[in-house]
Design a protein around this motif. Structure first.
Motif, short mmCIF file in Angstrom:
data_model
loop_
_atom_site.label_atom_id
_atom_site.label_comp_id
_atom_site.label_asym_id
_atom_site.label_seq_id
_atom_site.Cartn_x
_atom_site.Cartn_y
_atom_site.Cartn_z
N SER A 1 111.62 -44.12 41.56
CA SER A 1 112.44 -42.81 41.00
C SER A 1 113.47 -43.38 40.13
O SER A 1 113.60 -42.88 38.93
CB SER A 1 112.83 -42.20 42.21
N MET A 2 114.34 -44.47 40.40
CA MET A 2 115.57 -44.94 39.87
C MET A 2 114.97 -45.45 38.20
O MET A 2 115.49 -45.12 37.28
CB MET A 2 116.01 -46.04 40.45
N ASP A 3 113.76 -46.18 38.48
CA ASP A 3 113.04 -46.65 37.29
C ASP A 3 112.60 -45.83 36.36
O ASP A 3 112.78 -45.65 35.15
CB ASP A 3 112.04 -47.62 37.47
N SER A 4 112.08 -44.70 36.82
CA SER A 4 111.69 -43.59 36.05
C SER A 4 112.37 -42.93 35.32
O SER A 4 112.39 -42.51 34.24
CB SER A 4 110.78 -42.52 36.76
N SER B 1 113.61 -42.70 31.29
CA SER B 1 113.68 -41.55 30.62
C SER B 1 114.69 -41.24 29.57
O SER B 1 114.79 -40.59 28.59
CB SER B 1 113.41 -40.13 31.49
N GLU B 2 115.87 -42.05 29.90
CA GLU B 2 116.75 -42.09 29.07
C GLU B 2 117.27 -43.46 28.14
O GLU B 2 118.13 -43.39 27.37
CB GLU B 2 118.30 -42.15 30.01
N THR B 3 116.34 -44.03 28.14
CA THR B 3 116.42 -45.40 27.43
C THR B 3 115.29 -45.80 26.47
O THR B 3 114.17 -45.32 26.58
CB THR B 3 116.38 -46.50 28.30
N ARG B 4 115.46 -46.65 25.54
CA ARG B 4 114.50 -47.34 24.81
C ARG B 4 113.88 -48.60 25.34
O ARG B 4 114.36 -49.04 26.28
CB ARG B 4 115.29 -47.84 23.48
N ALA B 5 112.78 -48.95 24.70
CA ALA B 5 112.21 -50.02 25.48
C ALA B 5 112.78 -51.22 25.71
O ALA B 5 112.60 -52.09 26.55
CB ALA B 5 110.82 -50.20 24.61
N GLU B 6 113.67 -51.54 24.62
CA GLU B 6 114.44 -52.95 24.69
C GLU B 6 115.89 -52.77 25.70
O GLU B 6 116.38 -53.85 25.94
CB GLU B 6 114.81 -53.39 23.36
N SER B 7 115.94 -51.75 26.26
CA SER B 7 117.33 -51.57 27.20
C SER B 7 117.05 -52.52 28.36
O SER B 7 116.00 -52.97 28.75
CB SER B 7 117.16 -50.22 27.70
N LYS B 8 118.34 -53.16 28.60
CA LYS B 8 118.53 -54.15 29.73
C LYS B 8 118.43 -53.33 31.12
O LYS B 8 118.51 -54.03 32.10
CB LYS B 8 119.59 -55.01 29.63
N MET B 9 118.50 -52.13 30.96
CA MET B 9 118.57 -51.24 32.11
C MET B 9 117.06 -50.96 32.88
O MET B 9 117.03 -50.72 33.74
CB MET B 9 119.38 -50.00 31.95
#
Length: 187
Positions: free
Chosen positions: A59-62, A66-74
């Motif tokens: 759920s956290m990953d999802s 939903s808030e980040t771009r593909a290259e985000s380190k999060m």
């Protein structure tokens, strides 16, 4: 949908009452605000960092995806956040909020070049001294174990002003960041 101003994050003024807000501030009053008898308190800003988030790693990953771009380190840090929550007693969701705030959702220069999601040791006088980590999981561990559990959340530590995000008057925000709205942004 309207715009509001606030000098403390608890009482709000419409844009046409900017001078009234300044007068209230000078007179230690809240009478001209839109909510004079009902201050607003952001739940997550005052939620104890020692509380446990019920989010699953997936759920956290999802939510992060939903808030980040593909290259985000999060991206993909849900397991690390929740594992460190369970090991060091630092709320994984609140840690994600700090990371999002400090690293522009995992896209800041520090996140991309130093695997530093939390701005650790990026002091105002020399942000380039920020710590560098071999990987994101090492950074999350350092933040939860060293900075939070043994530091800001330890009543015997000099940085302890309450175990919640807070603001410049109380909580982690007193010493963690120079931005007076840091706690609100992370929340």
């Amino acid at each position: 949908g309207g715009q509001y101003y606030s000098y403390d994050g608890h009482y709000f003024y419409t844009t046409d009452k900017y001078s009234a807000m300044l007068n209230d501030y000078r007179n230690n009053s809240r009478g001209s605000s839109v909510n004079p008898g009902s201050p607003y308190y952001n739940y997550f800003q005052y939620l104890p960092m020692r509380s446990a988030s019920a989010y699953s790693p997936a759920s956290m990953d999802s939510m992060i995806a939903s808030e980040t771009r593909a290259e985000s380190k999060m991206r993909g840090i849900g397991t690390s956040l929740m594992s460190n929550q369970n090991t060091y007693g630092v709320n994984g969701l609140l840690a994600a909020g700090v990371a999002a705030n400090e690293s522009a959702w995992g896209n800041s220069n520090l996140a991309l070049t130093k695997n530093n999601l939390f701005g650790l040791n990026a002091v105002d006088s020399n942000p380039n001294d920020a710590y560098s980590y071999s990987d994101i999981n090492s950074c999350i561990k350092d933040f939860t174990e060293t900075y939070m559990s043994k530091g800001y959340l330890n009543p015997k530590d000099w940085r302890y002003f309450g175990g919640f995000l807070g603001d410049k008057a109380s909580g982690i925000g007193v010493k963690y960041a120079s931005d007076p709205y840091w706690g609100e942004k992370a929340a």
